[in-house]
Scaffold this active site. Structure first.
Site, PDB file in Angstrom:
ATOM      1  N   THR A 149       0.913  -1.493  -0.056  1.00  0.00           N
ATOM      2  CA  THR A 149      -0.255  -0.349  -0.132  1.00  0.00           C
ATOM      3  C   THR A 149       0.982   1.038   0.018  1.00  0.00           C
ATOM      4  O   THR A 149       2.123   1.569   0.804  1.00  0.00           O
ATOM      5  CB  THR A 149      -0.675  -0.114   1.566  1.00  0.00           C
ATOM      6  OG1 THR A 149      -1.588   1.807   1.089  1.00  0.00           O
ATOM      7  CG2 THR A 149      -0.295  -0.078   2.408  1.00  0.00           C
ATOM      8  N   ASP A 172       0.048   4.018   1.314  1.00  0.00           N
ATOM      9  CA  ASP A 172      -0.553   4.679   2.670  1.00  0.00           C
ATOM     10  C   ASP A 172       0.790   4.260   3.642  1.00  0.00           C
ATOM     11  O   ASP A 172       0.762   5.148   4.513  1.00  0.00           O
ATOM     12  CB  ASP A 172      -1.447   4.477   3.431  1.00  0.00           C
ATOM     13  CG  ASP A 172      -2.834   5.027   1.805  1.00  0.00           C
ATOM     14  OD1 ASP A 172      -2.366   5.512   1.270  1.00  0.00           O
ATOM     15  OD2 ASP A 172      -3.578   4.054   2.539  1.00  0.00           O
ATOM     16  N   MET A 214      -2.913  11.516  -1.663  1.00  0.00           N
ATOM     17  CA  MET A 214      -2.962  10.793  -0.576  1.00  0.00           C
ATOM     18  C   MET A 214      -3.109  10.143   0.575  1.00  0.00           C
ATOM     19  O   MET A 214      -1.986  10.327   0.765  1.00  0.00           O
ATOM     20  CB  MET A 214      -3.190   9.448  -1.666  1.00  0.00           C
ATOM     21  CG  MET A 214      -4.044   9.709  -2.800  1.00  0.00           C
ATOM     22  SD  MET A 214      -3.819   7.925  -3.435  1.00  0.00           S
ATOM     23  CE  MET A 214      -5.680   7.659  -4.943  1.00  0.00           C
ATOM     24  N   ARG A 273      -4.296  29.100  -5.402  1.00  0.00           N
ATOM     25  CA  ARG A 273      -5.150  27.454  -6.019  1.00  0.00           C
ATOM     26  C   ARG A 273      -4.483  26.185  -5.003  1.00  0.00           C
ATOM     27  O   ARG A 273      -3.611  26.465  -4.504  1.00  0.00           O
ATOM     28  CB  ARG A 273      -4.213  27.979  -7.464  1.00  0.00           C
ATOM     29  CG  ARG A 273      -3.817  29.018  -8.293  1.00  0.00           C
ATOM     30  CD  ARG A 273      -5.322  29.517  -9.043  1.00  0.00           C
ATOM     31  NE  ARG A 273      -4.699  30.218  -9.962  1.00  0.00           N
ATOM     32  CZ  ARG A 273      -5.651  31.394  -9.493  1.00  0.00           C
ATOM     33  NH1 ARG A 273      -6.122  31.732  -7.986  1.00  0.00           N
ATOM     34  NH2 ARG A 273      -5.743  32.615 -10.470  1.00  0.00           N
TER      35      ARG A 273
HETATM   36  O1  F6P Z   1      -5.143   2.860   0.187  1.00  0.00           O
HETATM   37  C1  F6P Z   1      -4.045   3.315  -0.766  1.00  0.00           C
HETATM   38  C2  F6P Z   1      -5.347   4.880  -1.100  1.00  0.00           C
HETATM   39  O2  F6P Z   1      -4.903   5.097  -2.349  1.00  0.00           O
HETATM   40  C3  F6P Z   1      -5.423   5.541  -0.305  1.00  0.00           C
HETATM   41  O3  F6P Z   1      -3.897   6.579  -0.035  1.00  0.00           O
HETATM   42  C4  F6P Z   1      -7.009   6.557  -1.184  1.00  0.00           C
HETATM   43  O4  F6P Z   1      -7.273   7.240   0.122  1.00  0.00           O
HETATM   44  C5  F6P Z   1      -6.882   5.782  -1.888  1.00  0.00           C
HETATM   45  O5  F6P Z   1      -6.304   4.265  -1.449  1.00  0.00           O
HETATM   46  C6  F6P Z   1      -8.617   5.412  -2.664  1.00  0.00           C
HETATM   47  O6  F6P Z   1      -8.827   4.512  -3.191  1.00  0.00           O
HETATM   48  P1  F6P Z   1      -9.408   4.104  -4.761  1.00  0.00           P
HETATM   49  O7  F6P Z   1      -8.202   4.110  -5.307  1.00  0.00           O
HETATM   50  O8  F6P Z   1     -10.965   2.517  -4.493  1.00  0.00           O
HETATM   51  O9  F6P Z   1     -10.273   5.279  -4.421  1.00  0.00           O
END
Ligand code: F6P
Length: 320
Positions: free
Chosen positions: A127, A129, A171, A245
């Protein structure tokens, strides 16, 4: 005895997942195992989408973003009916054990297979994250930060030239990892992350104070789960009167060629996952702590962890 293992990727994809798949396949074959790939994560397990993976089927993927196995967030697998279908798929294809690559949701799914259905399973942290417990780093997080920084450097050029404030959304719905790393790497003036309170008033006071001293451009990073960039930009404009912006980087952060760090991590962890299954270990997640392989219970790993907030950020007054 394990003769055949399955591998799947689930949840949000991340750069380096392909390197992990490759490692699992090549190491599995090295140990004399058959390897199957499940398409679209747990959804593919429910739907019976399984393919054979040979040595050659993972050639030339170590440097490719995304996942050749595709990925999904499966609602069906959360139901008893879906889980039973998944177990049927494993039986039908004689898959004795599973290696799952993904984030906290993926680990939760793996825990169900392990605890409720006694399926031998090992999790690999995939991930962007970087919010899983038991590992310093997840597969994909370094590349995502790098990708975001490349984009932000470009924004900086225009921010500086046109003397504007820029709010950049990265993200991280529950995780502030990308935002913090990016703020540090981009030399941003401020960063908003989930789990940390902020208020527009003090954010804007800093801007107004700096502006009074002649500062004319700002880079403010916000994690998507802390505050949305359009909202932050609107508030700043309203409270300071300065031209502001915003940019939402979005899914660009999930793609692209994986950095060496992610490929190497993925390759190491994939190999260890196969070894662990062969040693009879199950219900665990494999990660890396201080560059040593670390193995923890899946049930611990998915409890997520907000990575250490670098003290440097505090010193720089980047964190609110
Ligand atoms: O878990 C990884 C991630 O990219 C997060 O950072 C983000 O909130 C989420 O997935 C977005 O998910 P999706 O691609 O389902 O919109």
């Amino acid at each position: 005895m394990i003769k055949k293992i399955g591998v799947l990727t689930s949840g949000g994809d991340g750069p380096g997942m392909n390197a992990a798949i490759r490692s699992v396949v090549r190491c599995g074959i090295f140990h004399g195992l058959e390897v199957a790939g499940v398409i679209r994560g747990y959804q593919g397990l429910v739907d019976g989408e399984v393919i054979g993976l040979g040595h050659r089927s993972v050639s030339n993927i170590i440097n490719r973003g995304g996942t050749i196995l595709k990925t999904a967030r499966s609602e069906d697998f959360k139901t008893e009916k879906g889980q039973n279908k998944a177990i049927e798929t494993l039986k039908k294809h004689a898959i004795d054990a599973l290696i799952v690559i993904g984030g906290d949701g993926t680990y939760r799914g793996a825990q169900v297979l392990y605890e409720k259905y006694q399926v031998p399973v090992i999790g690999l942290p995939g991930t962007i994250d970087n919010d899983l417990f038991g590992t310093d780093q997840t597969i994909g997080c370094k590349t995502a930060v790098h990708t975001a920084l490349e984009a932000i450097d470009k924004v900086r050029d225009t921010a500086h030239s046109m003397e504007r404030i820029f709010v950049i959304e990265v993200m991280g719905n529950k995780s502030g990892y990308i935002a913090l790393e990016v703020a540090l790497g981009a030399g941003a003036e401020d960063v908003l992350i989930p789990d940390r309170k902020f208020d527009y008033k003090s954010l804007c006071e800093n801007i107004v104070e700096g502006n009074g001293k002649g500062k004319i451009s700002w880079m403010i990073i916000t994690a998507e789960g802390a505050a949305k960039a359009p909202e932050v930009a609107a508030q700043i404009h309203e409270l300071t009167g300065l031209e502001t912006r915003f940019v939402v980087l979005g899914h660009v952060q999930r793609g692209g060629v994986p950095l060496g760090a992610d490929r190497i991590l993925a390759t190491r962890l994939g190999a260890r996952a196969v070894d662990l299954l062969l040693q009879g270990v199950t219900g665990k997640a494999v990660g890396v702590l201080e560059d040593e392989i670390n193995v923890v219970d899946l049930a611990m790993a998915y409890k997520r962890e907000n990575k250490h907030v670098d003290e440097y950020l505090r010193l720089m007054k980047l964190l609110r």
